[in-house]
Design a protein around this motif. Structure first.
Motif, PDB file in Angstrom:
ATOM      1  N   LEU A 133     -15.333  -3.764  12.024  1.00 34.99           N
ATOM      2  CA  LEU A 133     -15.301  -2.432  12.620  1.00 34.99           C
ATOM      3  C   LEU A 133     -14.725  -2.483  14.029  1.00 34.99           C
ATOM      4  O   LEU A 133     -13.908  -1.634  14.409  1.00 34.99           O
ATOM      5  CB  LEU A 133     -16.712  -1.838  12.638  1.00 34.99           C
ATOM      6  N   ASP A 134     -15.124  -3.474  14.818  1.00 32.91           N
ATOM      7  CA  ASP A 134     -14.579  -3.618  16.169  1.00 32.91           C
ATOM      8  C   ASP A 134     -13.064  -3.802  16.128  1.00 32.91           C
ATOM      9  O   ASP A 134     -12.329  -3.206  16.937  1.00 32.91           O
ATOM     10  CB  ASP A 134     -15.219  -4.819  16.871  1.00 32.91           C
ATOM     11  N   SER A 135     -12.597  -4.614  15.193  1.00 35.77           N
ATOM     12  CA  SER A 135     -11.156  -4.859  15.083  1.00 35.77           C
ATOM     13  C   SER A 135     -10.411  -3.600  14.678  1.00 35.77           C
ATOM     14  O   SER A 135      -9.324  -3.307  15.210  1.00 35.77           O
ATOM     15  CB  SER A 135     -10.895  -5.972  14.055  1.00 35.77           C
ATOM     16  N   ALA A 136     -10.986  -2.842  13.751  1.00 33.99           N
ATOM     17  CA  ALA A 136     -10.353  -1.603  13.296  1.00 33.99           C
ATOM     18  C   ALA A 136     -10.282  -0.583  14.434  1.00 33.99           C
ATOM     19  O   ALA A 136      -9.257   0.087  14.620  1.00 33.99           O
ATOM     20  CB  ALA A 136     -11.117  -1.034  12.109  1.00 33.99           C
ATOM     21  N   ARG A 137     -11.343  -0.470  15.183  1.00 31.94           N
ATOM     22  CA  ARG A 137     -11.359   0.495  16.290  1.00 31.94           C
ATOM     23  C   ARG A 137     -10.318   0.140  17.351  1.00 31.94           C
ATOM     24  O   ARG A 137      -9.734   1.032  17.977  1.00 31.94           O
ATOM     25  CB  ARG A 137     -12.757   0.560  16.902  1.00 31.94           C
ATOM     26  N   SER A 138     -10.093  -1.132  17.549  1.00 37.68           N
ATOM     27  CA  SER A 138      -9.097  -1.549  18.545  1.00 37.68           C
ATOM     28  C   SER A 138      -7.677  -1.204  18.111  1.00 37.68           C
ATOM     29  O   SER A 138      -6.770  -1.133  18.937  1.00 37.68           O
ATOM     30  CB  SER A 138      -9.206  -3.064  18.796  1.00 37.68           C
ATOM     31  N   GLU A 139      -7.482  -0.961  16.806  1.00 34.47           N
ATOM     32  CA  GLU A 139      -6.165  -0.617  16.269  1.00 34.47           C
ATOM     33  C   GLU A 139      -5.983   0.893  16.115  1.00 34.47           C
ATOM     34  O   GLU A 139      -4.907   1.345  15.709  1.00 34.47           O
ATOM     35  CB  GLU A 139      -5.975  -1.276  14.902  1.00 34.47           C
ATOM     36  N   ALA A 140      -7.014   1.652  16.414  1.00 29.77           N
ATOM     37  CA  ALA A 140      -6.953   3.111  16.240  1.00 29.77           C
ATOM     38  C   ALA A 140      -6.169   3.735  17.390  1.00 29.77           C
ATOM     39  O   ALA A 140      -6.680   3.910  18.494  1.00 29.77           O
ATOM     40  CB  ALA A 140      -8.363   3.687  16.171  1.00 29.77           C
ATOM     41  N   GLU A 141      -4.922   4.062  17.127  1.00 30.15           N
ATOM     42  CA  GLU A 141      -4.037   4.583  18.171  1.00 30.15           C
ATOM     43  C   GLU A 141      -4.060   6.105  18.264  1.00 30.15           C
ATOM     44  O   GLU A 141      -3.688   6.668  19.287  1.00 30.15           O
ATOM     45  CB  GLU A 141      -2.604   4.111  17.895  1.00 30.15           C
ATOM     46  N   VAL A 142      -4.484   6.768  17.180  1.00 28.69           N
ATOM     47  CA  VAL A 142      -4.461   8.235  17.142  1.00 28.69           C
ATOM     48  C   VAL A 142      -5.888   8.756  16.994  1.00 28.69           C
ATOM     49  O   VAL A 142      -6.648   8.298  16.146  1.00 28.69           O
ATOM     50  CB  VAL A 142      -3.601   8.750  15.965  1.00 28.69           C
ATOM     51  N   ALA A 186      -0.722  10.919  11.514  1.00 28.34           N
ATOM     52  CA  ALA A 186      -0.429  11.744  12.686  1.00 28.34           C
ATOM     53  C   ALA A 186      -1.601  12.657  13.047  1.00 28.34           C
ATOM     54  O   ALA A 186      -1.729  13.105  14.181  1.00 28.34           O
ATOM     55  CB  ALA A 186       0.816  12.585  12.426  1.00 28.34           C
ATOM     56  N   LYS A 187      -2.479  12.928  12.068  1.00 29.22           N
ATOM     57  CA  LYS A 187      -3.596  13.845  12.303  1.00 29.22           C
ATOM     58  C   LYS A 187      -4.850  13.148  12.822  1.00 29.22           C
ATOM     59  O   LYS A 187      -5.784  13.807  13.270  1.00 29.22           O
ATOM     60  CB  LYS A 187      -3.930  14.574  11.004  1.00 29.22           C
ATOM     61  N   GLY A 188      -4.881  11.843  12.757  1.00 30.10           N
ATOM     62  CA  GLY A 188      -6.062  11.121  13.201  1.00 30.10           C
ATOM     63  C   GLY A 188      -6.195   9.796  12.480  1.00 30.10           C
ATOM     64  O   GLY A 188      -5.325   9.397  11.707  1.00 30.10           O
ATOM     65  N   HIS A 218      -0.586  -2.367   5.074  1.00 33.29           N
ATOM     66  CA  HIS A 218      -0.205  -1.730   3.815  1.00 33.29           C
ATOM     67  C   HIS A 218       0.474  -0.407   4.149  1.00 33.29           C
ATOM     68  O   HIS A 218      -0.076   0.406   4.890  1.00 33.29           O
ATOM     69  CB  HIS A 218      -1.422  -1.460   2.929  1.00 33.29           C
ATOM     70  N   GLN A 219       1.648  -0.160   3.601  1.00 31.90           N
ATOM     71  CA  GLN A 219       2.355   1.100   3.816  1.00 31.90           C
ATOM     72  C   GLN A 219       2.008   2.049   2.691  1.00 31.90           C
ATOM     73  O   GLN A 219       2.422   1.859   1.551  1.00 31.90           O
ATOM     74  CB  GLN A 219       3.869   0.889   3.872  1.00 31.90           C
ATOM     75  N   HIS A 220       1.192   3.075   3.010  1.00 35.98           N
ATOM     76  CA  HIS A 220       0.764   4.035   1.986  1.00 35.98           C
ATOM     77  C   HIS A 220       1.889   5.006   1.660  1.00 35.98           C
ATOM     78  O   HIS A 220       2.276   5.187   0.534  1.00 35.98           O
ATOM     79  CB  HIS A 220      -0.479   4.780   2.468  1.00 35.98           C
ATOM     80  N   HIS A 221       2.414   5.673   2.654  1.00 35.71           N
ATOM     81  CA  HIS A 221       3.636   6.479   2.539  1.00 35.71           C
ATOM     82  C   HIS A 221       4.163   6.703   3.946  1.00 35.71           C
ATOM     83  O   HIS A 221       3.612   6.171   4.913  1.00 35.71           O
ATOM     84  CB  HIS A 221       3.389   7.802   1.801  1.00 35.71           C
ATOM     85  N   GLN A 222       5.210   7.457   4.085  1.00 36.42           N
ATOM     86  CA  GLN A 222       5.897   7.559   5.374  1.00 36.42           C
ATOM     87  C   GLN A 222       5.014   8.101   6.483  1.00 36.42           C
ATOM     88  O   GLN A 222       5.170   7.729   7.640  1.00 36.42           O
ATOM     89  CB  GLN A 222       7.145   8.438   5.229  1.00 36.42           C
ATOM     90  N   GLN A 223       4.094   8.980   6.144  1.00 39.45           N
ATOM     91  CA  GLN A 223       3.277   9.625   7.162  1.00 39.45           C
ATOM     92  C   GLN A 223       1.957   8.904   7.412  1.00 39.45           C
ATOM     93  O   GLN A 223       1.193   9.286   8.281  1.00 39.45           O
ATOM     94  CB  GLN A 223       2.993  11.082   6.750  1.00 39.45           C
ATOM     95  N   GLN A 224       1.672   7.870   6.658  1.00 36.46           N
ATOM     96  CA  GLN A 224       0.366   7.240   6.763  1.00 36.46           C
ATOM     97  C   GLN A 224       0.469   5.733   6.537  1.00 36.46           C
ATOM     98  O   GLN A 224       1.106   5.274   5.606  1.00 36.46           O
ATOM     99  CB  GLN A 224      -0.590   7.859   5.744  1.00 36.46           C
ATOM    100  N   GLN A 225      -0.158   4.993   7.411  1.00 33.24           N
ATOM    101  CA  GLN A 225      -0.181   3.549   7.298  1.00 33.24           C
ATOM    102  C   GLN A 225      -1.622   3.087   7.113  1.00 33.24           C
ATOM    103  O   GLN A 225      -2.540   3.621   7.734  1.00 33.24           O
ATOM    104  CB  GLN A 225       0.402   2.906   8.553  1.00 33.24           C
TER     105      GLN A 225
END
Length: 230
Positions: free
Chosen positions: A103-112, A77-79, A37-44
């Motif tokens: 939760l495991d799947s979400a953590r694996s996608e956490a790039e920042v 970009a902040k986390g 889901h694209q929330h806005h340009q700075q946040q996905q």
């Protein structure tokens, strides 16, 4: 993946699996789908959905009734923030058990980093009232203490206007509610909070009036913020 045309119709019989299949087998064979889901340009935003094994992704997107459980991930970009863990099919069990794979799947996608998890505390108000925990160490001959106790009672009843009062007691009320919320979380009373704690989450703070959901009045609007470790 199987594809479906826009004109494809879905029979109501497709939803029967949740009540007719053995729930243990259903959960064991369930799959995690990631919806972007694209929330806005700075946040996905990404939504992780648990569904019965073999369910087509297009159906997962279009038919929320097929969802067994959900969890959200916000990337900025902040986390990165995890939130919104929910079991849709309640017969499968509680959030800590059902949503662990999400939760495991979400953590694996956490790039920042840093990675935080935000937990609702629905049920906190009833917990406070059921044990009369709001009036500990408060004496009836102290007018200020009585005012604080009354304000905490209002929060328990779903009236959060006490947070908006510009009085010295307001800071005391916030502190008391924060301590009660921490006790609630550390006592294992919050399902979503327990999910994060059991998977490396460290309680960092309590945020007041942070919950904007329809059940915010059951917790005084408080949310528990966890720092997620490896």
């Amino acid at each position: 993946l199987h594809t479906i045309s826009p004109k494809t119709t879905i029979s109501p019989r497709r939803f029967f699996f949740a009540s007719s299949t053995d729930h243990t087998t259903l959960l064991a064979n369930a799959e995690v789908h990631c919806l972007q889901h694209q929330h806005h340009q700075q946040q996905q935003q990404k939504q992780f959905v648990l569904v019965a094994g073999g369910t087509d992704t297009e159906l997962v997107k279009r038919v929320p009734q097929l969802h067994l459980a959900r969890l959200w991930l916000d990337l900025s970009a902040k986390g990165t923030t995890i939130y919104g863990a929910k079991v849709v099919n309640k017969s499968l069990g509680k959030i800590p058990h059902v949503c662990a794979r999400l939760l495991d799947s979400a953590r694996s996608e956490a790039e920042v980093l840093p990675l935080e998890a935000r937990s609702t505390l629905h049920g906190l108000s009833d917990w406070v009232q059921s044990g009369n925990r709001w009036n500990l160490d408060i004496h009836s001959d102290d007018s200020a203490a009585v005012a604080v106790a009354a304000a905490v009672q209002k929060i328990c009843r779903g009236d959060m206007s006490s947070y908006d009062d510009r009085h010295e007691e307001t800071f005391i009320v916030r502190h008391i509610w924060e301590q009660l919320a921490m006790e609630y979380v550390n006592g294992g009373h919050g399902e979503e909070a327990t999910l994060y704690q059991e998977n490396g989450g460290i309680l960092a703070r309590i945020e007041h009036k942070a919950d904007q959901s329809e059940f915010a009045n059951t917790s005084g609007g408080a949310m528990a913020i966890f720092k997620m470790t490896e």
